[in-house]
Design a protein around this motif. Structure first.
Motif, PDB file in Angstrom:
ATOM      1  N   PHE A  48      47.503  30.398  38.317  1.00 34.60           N
ATOM      2  CA  PHE A  48      47.190  30.067  39.800  1.00 34.60           C
ATOM      3  C   PHE A  48      47.300  31.235  40.730  1.00 34.60           C
ATOM      4  O   PHE A  48      46.592  31.461  41.549  1.00 34.60           O
ATOM      5  CB  PHE A  48      48.361  29.206  40.195  1.00 34.60           C
ATOM      6  CG  PHE A  48      48.666  28.923  41.589  1.00 34.60           C
ATOM      7  CD1 PHE A  48      47.770  28.222  42.324  1.00 34.60           C
ATOM      8  CD2 PHE A  48      50.025  29.286  42.159  1.00 34.60           C
ATOM      9  CE1 PHE A  48      47.702  28.000  43.702  1.00 34.60           C
ATOM     10  CE2 PHE A  48      50.001  29.188  43.587  1.00 34.60           C
ATOM     11  CZ  PHE A  48      48.978  28.357  44.452  1.00 34.60           C
ATOM     12  N   MET A  49      48.386  32.240  40.355  1.00 32.03           N
ATOM     13  CA  MET A  49      48.520  33.426  40.948  1.00 32.03           C
ATOM     14  C   MET A  49      47.111  34.286  41.157  1.00 32.03           C
ATOM     15  O   MET A  49      46.799  34.811  42.111  1.00 32.03           O
ATOM     16  CB  MET A  49      49.718  34.305  40.769  1.00 32.03           C
ATOM     17  CG  MET A  49      51.078  33.597  40.845  1.00 32.03           C
ATOM     18  SD  MET A  49      51.343  33.073  42.535  1.00 32.03           S
ATOM     19  CE  MET A  49      52.774  32.158  42.422  1.00 32.03           C
ATOM     20  N   ARG A  50      46.696  34.487  39.780  1.00 27.95           N
ATOM     21  CA  ARG A  50      45.293  35.231  39.677  1.00 27.95           C
ATOM     22  C   ARG A  50      44.261  34.601  40.530  1.00 27.95           C
ATOM     23  O   ARG A  50      43.338  35.189  41.130  1.00 27.95           O
ATOM     24  CB  ARG A  50      45.001  35.369  38.243  1.00 27.95           C
ATOM     25  CG  ARG A  50      45.999  36.279  37.316  1.00 27.95           C
ATOM     26  CD  ARG A  50      45.151  36.462  36.146  1.00 27.95           C
ATOM     27  NE  ARG A  50      44.878  35.344  35.298  1.00 27.95           N
ATOM     28  CZ  ARG A  50      45.808  34.755  34.170  1.00 27.95           C
ATOM     29  NH1 ARG A  50      47.094  35.323  34.401  1.00 27.95           N
ATOM     30  NH2 ARG A  50      45.876  33.772  33.760  1.00 27.95           N
ATOM     31  N   GLY A  51      44.109  33.227  40.492  1.00 29.53           N
ATOM     32  CA  GLY A  51      43.298  32.408  41.333  1.00 29.53           C
ATOM     33  C   GLY A  51      43.161  32.569  42.664  1.00 29.53           C
ATOM     34  O   GLY A  51      42.354  32.804  43.425  1.00 29.53           O
ATOM     35  N   LEU A  85      54.164  39.867  45.217  1.00 26.25           N
ATOM     36  CA  LEU A  85      54.749  39.094  44.200  1.00 26.25           C
ATOM     37  C   LEU A  85      53.843  38.359  43.594  1.00 26.25           C
ATOM     38  O   LEU A  85      53.865  38.211  42.324  1.00 26.25           O
ATOM     39  CB  LEU A  85      56.170  38.234  44.749  1.00 26.25           C
ATOM     40  CG  LEU A  85      56.654  37.513  43.804  1.00 26.25           C
ATOM     41  CD1 LEU A  85      57.057  38.328  42.811  1.00 26.25           C
ATOM     42  CD2 LEU A  85      57.705  36.842  44.539  1.00 26.25           C
ATOM     43  N   ALA A  86      52.826  37.747  44.294  1.00 28.32           N
ATOM     44  CA  ALA A  86      52.002  37.037  43.582  1.00 28.32           C
ATOM     45  C   ALA A  86      50.910  37.789  42.666  1.00 28.32           C
ATOM     46  O   ALA A  86      50.624  37.255  41.581  1.00 28.32           O
ATOM     47  CB  ALA A  86      50.816  36.189  44.582  1.00 28.32           C
ATOM     48  N   LEU A  87      50.612  38.938  43.328  1.00 22.90           N
ATOM     49  CA  LEU A  87      49.936  39.876  42.435  1.00 22.90           C
ATOM     50  C   LEU A  87      50.314  40.171  40.913  1.00 22.90           C
ATOM     51  O   LEU A  87      49.921  40.316  39.770  1.00 22.90           O
ATOM     52  CB  LEU A  87      49.495  41.201  42.928  1.00 22.90           C
ATOM     53  CG  LEU A  87      48.926  42.425  42.357  1.00 22.90           C
ATOM     54  CD1 LEU A  87      47.328  42.115  42.057  1.00 22.90           C
ATOM     55  CD2 LEU A  87      48.956  43.603  42.969  1.00 22.90           C
ATOM     56  N   LEU A  88      51.800  40.482  41.169  1.00 20.69           N
ATOM     57  CA  LEU A  88      52.570  40.816  40.011  1.00 20.69           C
ATOM     58  C   LEU A  88      52.665  39.762  38.893  1.00 20.69           C
ATOM     59  O   LEU A  88      52.469  39.965  37.759  1.00 20.69           O
ATOM     60  CB  LEU A  88      53.872  41.457  40.260  1.00 20.69           C
ATOM     61  CG  LEU A  88      54.062  42.709  41.119  1.00 20.69           C
ATOM     62  CD1 LEU A  88      55.609  42.878  41.460  1.00 20.69           C
ATOM     63  CD2 LEU A  88      53.178  43.755  40.496  1.00 20.69           C
ATOM     64  N   LEU A  89      53.136  38.706  39.611  1.00 20.87           N
ATOM     65  CA  LEU A  89      53.114  37.407  38.589  1.00 20.87           C
ATOM     66  C   LEU A  89      51.937  37.118  37.989  1.00 20.87           C
ATOM     67  O   LEU A  89      51.833  36.497  36.715  1.00 20.87           O
ATOM     68  CB  LEU A  89      53.579  36.418  39.364  1.00 20.87           C
ATOM     69  CG  LEU A  89      54.770  36.273  40.018  1.00 20.87           C
ATOM     70  CD1 LEU A  89      55.351  35.094  40.972  1.00 20.87           C
ATOM     71  CD2 LEU A  89      55.897  36.328  38.839  1.00 20.87           C
ATOM     72  N   GLY A  90      50.907  37.204  38.579  1.00 20.55           N
ATOM     73  CA  GLY A  90      49.393  36.999  37.860  1.00 20.55           C
ATOM     74  C   GLY A  90      48.890  37.877  36.925  1.00 20.55           C
ATOM     75  O   GLY A  90      48.114  37.770  36.062  1.00 20.55           O
ATOM     76  N   HIS A  91      49.455  39.463  36.950  1.00 20.25           N
ATOM     77  CA  HIS A  91      48.717  40.345  36.323  1.00 20.25           C
ATOM     78  C   HIS A  91      49.526  41.146  35.406  1.00 20.25           C
ATOM     79  O   HIS A  91      49.137  41.722  34.674  1.00 20.25           O
ATOM     80  CB  HIS A  91      47.855  41.279  37.252  1.00 20.25           C
ATOM     81  CG  HIS A  91      46.938  40.725  37.981  1.00 20.25           C
ATOM     82  ND1 HIS A  91      47.203  39.862  39.112  1.00 20.25           N
ATOM     83  CD2 HIS A  91      45.525  40.704  37.738  1.00 20.25           C
ATOM     84  CE1 HIS A  91      46.045  39.413  39.560  1.00 20.25           C
ATOM     85  NE2 HIS A  91      44.811  39.874  38.514  1.00 20.25           N
ATOM     86  N   LEU A  92      50.925  40.997  35.452  1.00 19.83           N
ATOM     87  CA  LEU A  92      51.863  41.856  34.610  1.00 19.83           C
ATOM     88  C   LEU A  92      51.802  40.943  32.990  1.00 19.83           C
ATOM     89  O   LEU A  92      51.387  39.827  33.152  1.00 19.83           O
ATOM     90  CB  LEU A  92      53.331  41.560  35.077  1.00 19.83           C
ATOM     91  CG  LEU A  92      53.509  42.351  36.118  1.00 19.83           C
ATOM     92  CD1 LEU A  92      55.103  42.224  36.564  1.00 19.83           C
ATOM     93  CD2 LEU A  92      53.584  43.962  35.849  1.00 19.83           C
ATOM     94  N   ASP A  93      51.966  41.849  31.917  1.00 19.14           N
ATOM     95  CA  ASP A  93      51.548  41.416  30.856  1.00 19.14           C
ATOM     96  C   ASP A  93      52.835  40.426  30.423  1.00 19.14           C
ATOM     97  O   ASP A  93      52.637  39.838  29.233  1.00 19.14           O
ATOM     98  CB  ASP A  93      51.294  42.416  29.908  1.00 19.14           C
ATOM     99  CG  ASP A  93      52.468  43.647  29.881  1.00 19.14           C
ATOM    100  OD1 ASP A  93      53.274  43.455  30.607  1.00 19.14           O
ATOM    101  OD2 ASP A  93      52.165  44.626  28.841  1.00 19.14           O
ATOM    102  N   LYS A  94      53.970  40.592  30.732  1.00 17.05           N
ATOM    103  CA  LYS A  94      55.027  39.646  30.390  1.00 17.05           C
ATOM    104  C   LYS A  94      55.328  38.811  31.437  1.00 17.05           C
ATOM    105  O   LYS A  94      54.958  38.899  32.701  1.00 17.05           O
ATOM    106  CB  LYS A  94      56.339  40.822  30.206  1.00 17.05           C
ATOM    107  CG  LYS A  94      56.330  41.496  29.207  1.00 17.05           C
ATOM    108  CD  LYS A  94      57.761  42.332  29.182  1.00 17.05           C
ATOM    109  CE  LYS A  94      57.791  43.225  27.866  1.00 17.05           C
ATOM    110  NZ  LYS A  94      57.919  42.601  26.575  1.00 17.05           N
TER     111      LYS A  94
END
Length: 207
Positions: A48-51, A85-94
């Motif tokens: 959702f965050m990546r979207g 924060l949305a960017l990090l939640l969608g793109h961090l590997d963990k």
């Protein structure tokens, strides 16, 4: 303004769509480790965050220096806003839990998601917040902190024996324009993940 409207519609639609999923997540397989349970919980929110970022037409470039260590880590960002924060939640590997504004917990459906994602309510009681973070990390879940959260993340890292992973973002502040009429424009976003290090050793971990 059109992109901003689409983003609001997308957010509302996905939130309603995931009501059923939230009910399914109430009965996760107890044989799974806590970390794997969190992966299952975060699977749809990460998409959702990546979207949300994708709807702006922006491109995200990830610059990672060294492999992120296995197990939980403390991600530390200089200063986070909601879009970052949305960017990090969608793109961090963990998968990583985080702080949320107390106002977000007022809405029943959002509150259920935040509780399931082990999100910590931001507030004045730093001691209680740190205790919650410690419990989450000891179970195997990573956590995202901002340097302006008022949490001594170095002492926390040393106490828990988990690495710190410094992260930075650039470009996302230029994505939203306007005061009265909000509009989004495509931008080039950079996410930089620096090498992990452990406070007790003062040395960067080798990849």
């Amino acid at each position: 303004m059109i992109r901003y409207g689409f983003l609001l519609i997308y957010a509302a639609y996905m939130l309603m769509k995931h009501i059923r999923l939230l009910n399914e997540l109430q009965t996760l397989d107890p044989r799974l480790s806590y970390a794997n349970q969190m992966k299952a919980v975060y699977d749809k929110p990460k998409a959702f965050m990546r979207g949300c970022i994708g709807l702006t037409g922006s491109t995200v470039s990830i610059h990672q220096f060294g492999k992120t260590p296995a197990g939980p880590v403390l991600y530390v960002h200089p200063k986070l806003n909601l879009a970052e924060l949305a960017l990090l939640l969608g793109h961090l590997d963990k998968t990583a839990s985080f702080f949320a504004d107390p106002r977000a917990f007022r809405y029943p459906l959002i509150r259920q998601w935040l509780n399931k994602m082990a999100v910590v309510k931001k507030g004045a009681d730093k001691t209680a917040a740190v205790e919650e973070i410690e419990e989450i990390v000891r179970k195997g879940q990573s956590f995202i902190l901002s340097e302006d959260d008022g949490v001594d993340y170095q002492s926390l890292s040393k106490r828990l024996g988990v690495p710190i992973v410094p992260i930075e973002t650039a470009g996302i502040a230029d994505m939203k324009k306007g005061v009265f009429f909000k509009r989004l424009k495509p931008v080039d976003i950079d996410l930089t993940i620096h090498p992990a290090y452990v406070i007790s050793e003062k040395e960067q971990l080798q990849a």
